[in-house]
Motif scaffolding. Structure first.
Motif, PDB file in Angstrom:
ATOM      1  N   VAL A 170      -4.326  -4.519  11.803  1.00  0.00           N
ATOM      2  CA  VAL A 170      -3.442  -5.126  10.811  1.00  0.00           C
ATOM      3  C   VAL A 170      -1.998  -5.021  11.309  1.00  0.00           C
ATOM      4  O   VAL A 170      -1.666  -4.155  12.119  1.00  0.00           O
ATOM      5  CB  VAL A 170      -3.558  -4.456   9.423  1.00  0.00           C
ATOM      6  N   LYS A 171      -1.166  -5.916  10.820  1.00  0.00           N
ATOM      7  CA  LYS A 171       0.269  -5.849  11.083  1.00  0.00           C
ATOM      8  C   LYS A 171       0.932  -5.225   9.864  1.00  0.00           C
ATOM      9  O   LYS A 171       0.510  -5.464   8.725  1.00  0.00           O
ATOM     10  CB  LYS A 171       0.835  -7.245  11.347  1.00  0.00           C
ATOM     11  N   TRP A 172       2.010  -4.458  10.100  1.00  0.00           N
ATOM     12  CA  TRP A 172       2.577  -3.749   8.971  1.00  0.00           C
ATOM     13  C   TRP A 172       4.074  -3.503   9.132  1.00  0.00           C
ATOM     14  O   TRP A 172       4.639  -3.618  10.206  1.00  0.00           O
ATOM     15  CB  TRP A 172       1.847  -2.426   8.732  1.00  0.00           C
ATOM     16  N   PHE A 173       4.697  -3.135   8.000  1.00  0.00           N
ATOM     17  CA  PHE A 173       6.135  -2.869   7.872  1.00  0.00           C
ATOM     18  C   PHE A 173       6.294  -1.589   7.062  1.00  0.00           C
ATOM     19  O   PHE A 173       5.509  -1.318   6.144  1.00  0.00           O
ATOM     20  CB  PHE A 173       6.811  -4.040   7.152  1.00  0.00           C
ATOM     21  N   ALA A 174       7.318  -0.793   7.381  1.00  0.00           N
ATOM     22  CA  ALA A 174       7.561   0.430   6.624  1.00  0.00           C
ATOM     23  C   ALA A 174       9.046   0.745   6.592  1.00  0.00           C
ATOM     24  O   ALA A 174       9.819   0.284   7.433  1.00  0.00           O
ATOM     25  CB  ALA A 174       6.794   1.605   7.236  1.00  0.00           C
ATOM     26  N   GLU A 175       9.439   1.552   5.613  1.00  0.00           N
ATOM     27  CA  GLU A 175      10.793   2.075   5.507  1.00  0.00           C
ATOM     28  C   GLU A 175      10.756   3.570   5.783  1.00  0.00           C
ATOM     29  O   GLU A 175       9.862   4.282   5.312  1.00  0.00           O
ATOM     30  CB  GLU A 175      11.367   1.820   4.111  1.00  0.00           C
ATOM     31  N   THR A 176      11.725   4.060   6.539  1.00  0.00           N
ATOM     32  CA  THR A 176      11.757   5.474   6.851  1.00  0.00           C
ATOM     33  C   THR A 176      13.188   5.901   7.166  1.00  0.00           C
ATOM     34  O   THR A 176      14.129   5.121   6.977  1.00  0.00           O
ATOM     35  CB  THR A 176      10.796   5.780   8.023  1.00  0.00           C
TER      36      THR A 176
ATOM     37  N   LEU B 277      -1.569   8.829  10.166  1.00  0.00           N
ATOM     38  CA  LEU B 277      -1.597   7.497   9.573  1.00  0.00           C
ATOM     39  C   LEU B 277      -1.669   6.413  10.642  1.00  0.00           C
ATOM     40  O   LEU B 277      -2.523   5.517  10.576  1.00  0.00           O
ATOM     41  CB  LEU B 277      -0.349   7.296   8.704  1.00  0.00           C
ATOM     42  N   VAL B 278      -0.790   6.473  11.639  1.00  0.00           N
ATOM     43  CA  VAL B 278      -0.764   5.399  12.632  1.00  0.00           C
ATOM     44  C   VAL B 278      -1.954   5.478  13.589  1.00  0.00           C
ATOM     45  O   VAL B 278      -2.389   4.449  14.122  1.00  0.00           O
ATOM     46  CB  VAL B 278       0.574   5.387  13.405  1.00  0.00           C
ATOM     47  N   GLU B 279      -2.502   6.671  13.805  1.00  0.00           N
ATOM     48  CA  GLU B 279      -3.732   6.760  14.592  1.00  0.00           C
ATOM     49  C   GLU B 279      -4.860   6.009  13.908  1.00  0.00           C
ATOM     50  O   GLU B 279      -5.644   5.295  14.547  1.00  0.00           O
ATOM     51  CB  GLU B 279      -4.113   8.226  14.805  1.00  0.00           C
ATOM     52  N   ALA B 280      -4.934   6.147  12.580  1.00  0.00           N
ATOM     53  CA  ALA B 280      -5.962   5.432  11.832  1.00  0.00           C
ATOM     54  C   ALA B 280      -5.666   3.927  11.777  1.00  0.00           C
ATOM     55  O   ALA B 280      -6.572   3.099  11.880  1.00  0.00           O
ATOM     56  CB  ALA B 280      -6.066   5.999  10.419  1.00  0.00           C
ATOM     57  N   LEU B 281      -4.420   3.576  11.644  1.00  0.00           N
ATOM     58  CA  LEU B 281      -4.047   2.160  11.595  1.00  0.00           C
ATOM     59  C   LEU B 281      -4.403   1.443  12.893  1.00  0.00           C
ATOM     60  O   LEU B 281      -4.720   0.247  12.876  1.00  0.00           O
ATOM     61  CB  LEU B 281      -2.544   2.020  11.343  1.00  0.00           C
ATOM     62  N   GLY B 282      -4.364   2.161  13.997  1.00  0.00           N
ATOM     63  CA  GLY B 282      -4.685   1.551  15.273  1.00  0.00           C
ATOM     64  C   GLY B 282      -6.080   0.974  15.343  1.00  0.00           C
ATOM     65  O   GLY B 282      -6.366   0.110  16.188  1.00  0.00           O
ATOM     66  N   ASN B 283      -6.964   1.421  14.437  1.00  0.00           N
ATOM     67  CA  ASN B 283      -8.345   0.924  14.419  1.00  0.00           C
ATOM     68  C   ASN B 283      -8.568  -0.206  13.424  1.00  0.00           C
ATOM     69  O   ASN B 283      -9.685  -0.713  13.321  1.00  0.00           O
ATOM     70  CB  ASN B 283      -9.298   2.082  14.077  1.00  0.00           C
ATOM     71  N   GLU B 284      -7.526  -0.582  12.681  1.00  0.00           N
ATOM     72  CA  GLU B 284      -7.709  -1.533  11.586  1.00  0.00           C
ATOM     73  C   GLU B 284      -7.273  -2.956  11.916  1.00  0.00           C
ATOM     74  O   GLU B 284      -7.541  -3.883  11.145  1.00  0.00           O
ATOM     75  CB  GLU B 284      -6.956  -1.047  10.345  1.00  0.00           C
TER      76      GLU B 284
ATOM     77  N   VAL C 184       0.871  -1.168   0.000  1.00  0.00           N
ATOM     78  CA  VAL C 184       0.000   0.000   0.000  1.00  0.00           C
ATOM     79  C   VAL C 184       0.910   1.220   0.000  1.00  0.00           C
ATOM     80  O   VAL C 184       1.872   1.279   0.770  1.00  0.00           O
ATOM     81  CB  VAL C 184      -0.928   0.025   1.233  1.00  0.00           C
ATOM     82  N   GLN C 185       0.606   2.189  -0.851  1.00  0.00           N
ATOM     83  CA  GLN C 185       1.452   3.384  -0.926  1.00  0.00           C
ATOM     84  C   GLN C 185       0.769   4.559  -0.248  1.00  0.00           C
ATOM     85  O   GLN C 185      -0.382   4.877  -0.554  1.00  0.00           O
ATOM     86  CB  GLN C 185       1.769   3.728  -2.383  1.00  0.00           C
TER      87      GLN C 185
ATOM     88  N   ASP D 243       9.034   5.448  -0.196  1.00  0.00           N
ATOM     89  CA  ASP D 243      10.465   5.670  -0.046  1.00  0.00           C
ATOM     90  C   ASP D 243      10.794   6.042   1.397  1.00  0.00           C
ATOM     91  O   ASP D 243      11.867   5.704   1.904  1.00  0.00           O
ATOM     92  CB  ASP D 243      10.934   6.785  -0.979  1.00  0.00           C
ATOM     93  N   ASN D 244       9.860   6.764   2.058  1.00  0.00           N
ATOM     94  CA  ASN D 244      10.148   7.278   3.389  1.00  0.00           C
ATOM     95  C   ASN D 244       8.818   7.590   4.088  1.00  0.00           C
ATOM     96  O   ASN D 244       8.333   8.722   4.062  1.00  0.00           O
ATOM     97  CB  ASN D 244      11.019   8.543   3.288  1.00  0.00           C
ATOM     98  N   THR D 245       8.225   6.592   4.719  1.00  0.00           N
ATOM     99  CA  THR D 245       6.861   6.702   5.225  1.00  0.00           C
ATOM    100  C   THR D 245       6.688   7.810   6.254  1.00  0.00           C
ATOM    101  O   THR D 245       5.667   8.503   6.274  1.00  0.00           O
ATOM    102  CB  THR D 245       6.414   5.362   5.828  1.00  0.00           C
ATOM    103  N   PHE D 246       7.676   8.005   7.149  1.00  0.00           N
ATOM    104  CA  PHE D 246       7.497   8.947   8.247  1.00  0.00           C
ATOM    105  C   PHE D 246       8.380  10.185   8.130  1.00  0.00           C
ATOM    106  O   PHE D 246       8.731  10.814   9.134  1.00  0.00           O
ATOM    107  CB  PHE D 246       7.741   8.235   9.587  1.00  0.00           C
TER     108      PHE D 246
END
Length: 444
Positions: free
Chosen positions: A251-257, A242-249, A178-179, A230-233
């Motif tokens: 899901v497990k996730w990975f990112a590069e920053t 983004l992470v506030e919204a992810l907290g309700n979903e 997901v981008q 390329d650089n999520t954060f």
């Protein structure tokens, strides 16, 4: 009418000794295999822009296709640089059939003249900006040989279409891209990423990102999300949303920053609480000399060198495992770096580590500098753009020495004993209260 969307992807090293070593130490290639085993988000996004009356077939090939490529009226092919020769062979097969071919992606965008003999049309730049014109021209039998962004044309990334995740085989994947952003505020000399396609750093609205994640969840109950940024954060304010919204979903996730994520404790806490299983940070090298000049706009990484150790401690103290990425063969590094990296990894209790060889990808400032200086060994041997092969003359050692020392470092970092020791040290330093993340290998 049928359109074939085809991605050439995979992982290999031209150096046979390194491939043998990789097979003995599967941890060495695990991250790369995971990355290359994911579906092509660019093609799935283009599929989301195809009118309903056009049939779509989607394929990925890890090696040159042993079977007959799918029949279609228009084949859209993209490829990583290391696999571009296989992509050209595939395109030639299609054109011999009488099928029209359009090629795009980073390599084709940077070398359209090289790509042109294998394609009826070359897309130069962001595909979403060009794809509607390509489809319309193909429908009317007037396909141009090249499509480029016009003066003042800027793709409206916030209105990106929903990727066609429904085209994927549900049994084949357990990690989905997901981008959230495109581009990067920094400019590293060796970086071959979306910064080469877009003139600006921009975000997708968080609501849109969540809609894509929910679309994935509707098809796979417990997906693992990889943010294809390329650089999520790089933008901490956007990152918090983004992470506030992810907290309700759930899901497990990975990112590069980049390392600046550690400057915001609130953000780190939210990341840890939102399902993050790991972040990858480009540390590049533990030496000041190696960092000097890597980032071209403001020498940012060099200026942040004294913050590295504090940043790593802050990130991992929140229970976020960090995958530290190091690049070998930098101009400022001598052979001492091959001893310094294992020492740094142990001292900082890094959970994971990734090492690659400095790679001069076409279109990067690094490639241009090396070409001008006569430092490229085989200037157009794209198969060596694997991140593991040496195709340049290092500044502080011979190419043969870099190859040998890189293989030794791989053996030292990725033996089963070394990986187990690294993970145990992380738990000892940062506390058993943090559950070790479990990663299931992606189907390949």
């Amino acid at each position: 009418m049928k359109i074939g969307l085809i991605a050439m992807s995979g992982i290999r090293a031209e150096n046979p000794e390194l491939m043998k070593l990789g097979l003995k130490l599967p941890g060495f290639l695990e991250r790369a295999l995971t990355l290359f085993a994911m579906p092509s988000l660019s093609l799935l996004t283009l599929a989301g822009m195809v009118p309903d009356d056009i049939e779509i077939v989607y394929r990925e090939y890890r090696e040159f296709p042993p079977d007959a490529p799918p029949e279609c009226d228009l084949a859209a092919i993209t490829s990583f640089t290391a696999q571009i020769e296989d992509a050209y062979r595939l395109a030639d097969i299609y054109r011999a059939r009488g099928t029209k071919v359009v090629m795009g992606g980073l390599h084709a965008s940077k070398l359209p003249e090289e790509t042109a003999p294998h394609a009826d049309a070359v897309a130069v730049g962001e595909g979403e900006l060009l794809w509607p014109r390509i489809l319309n021209d193909f429908r009317h039998g007037r396909l141009s040989d090249r499509y480029e962004r016009g003066p003042g044309d800027v793709y409206d990334f916030p209105h990106s279409p929903m990727p066609r995740y429904d085209l994927l085989d549900p049994e084949k994947y357990n990690r989905f891209p997901v981008q959230t952003s495109r581009g990067c505020p920094f400019k590293c000399e060796f970086c071959a990423s979306s910064i080469m396609l877009t003139p600006r750093y921009t975000h997708k609205p968080v609501e849109r990102v969540m809609a894509e994640i929910r679309e994935i969840k509707s098809r796979w109950p417990r997906p693992f999300i990889e943010f294809a940024d390329d650089n999520t954060f790089a933008d901490a304010r956007y990152g918090r949303k983004l992470v506030e919204a992810l907290g309700n979903e759930n899901v497990k996730w990975f990112a590069e920053t980049d390392i600046s994520v550690a400057q915001d404790d609130e953000l780190l806490s939210l990341i840890a609480q939102s399902g993050c299983r790991q972040i990858l940070v480009g540390l590049e090298t533990p030496t000041a000399r190696g960092l000097d000049g890597i980032e071209l706009r403001s020498n940012w990484k060099y200026r942040k060198r004294d913050f590295y150790r504090t940043a790593i401690e802050r990130i991992q103290s929140h229970g976020i495992t960090l995958n530290g990425c190091f690049v070998l063969g930098l101009d400022g590094d001598t052979e001492e770096v091959f001893d310094l990296i294992p020492q740094f990894v142990e001292e900082m209790a890094l959970y994971d580590v990734q090492v690659t060889v400095q790679t001069p990808f076409p279109g990067t400032p690094l490639y241009d500098r090396f070409l001008k200086a006569g430092r490229l060994i085989e200037p157009r041997n794209w198969r060596k753009c694997s991140l593991f092969d040496v195709n340049f003359h290092p500044a502080q050692m011979t190419a043969a020495r870099l190859e040998m020392k890189f293989a030794e470092l791989v053996g030292a970092l990725y033996s089963p004993e070394a990986v187990t020791k690294r993970h145990r040290r992380f738990m000892k330093v940062y506390g058993p209260q943090f559950r070790q993340p479990k990663y299931e290998p992606c189907a390949v």
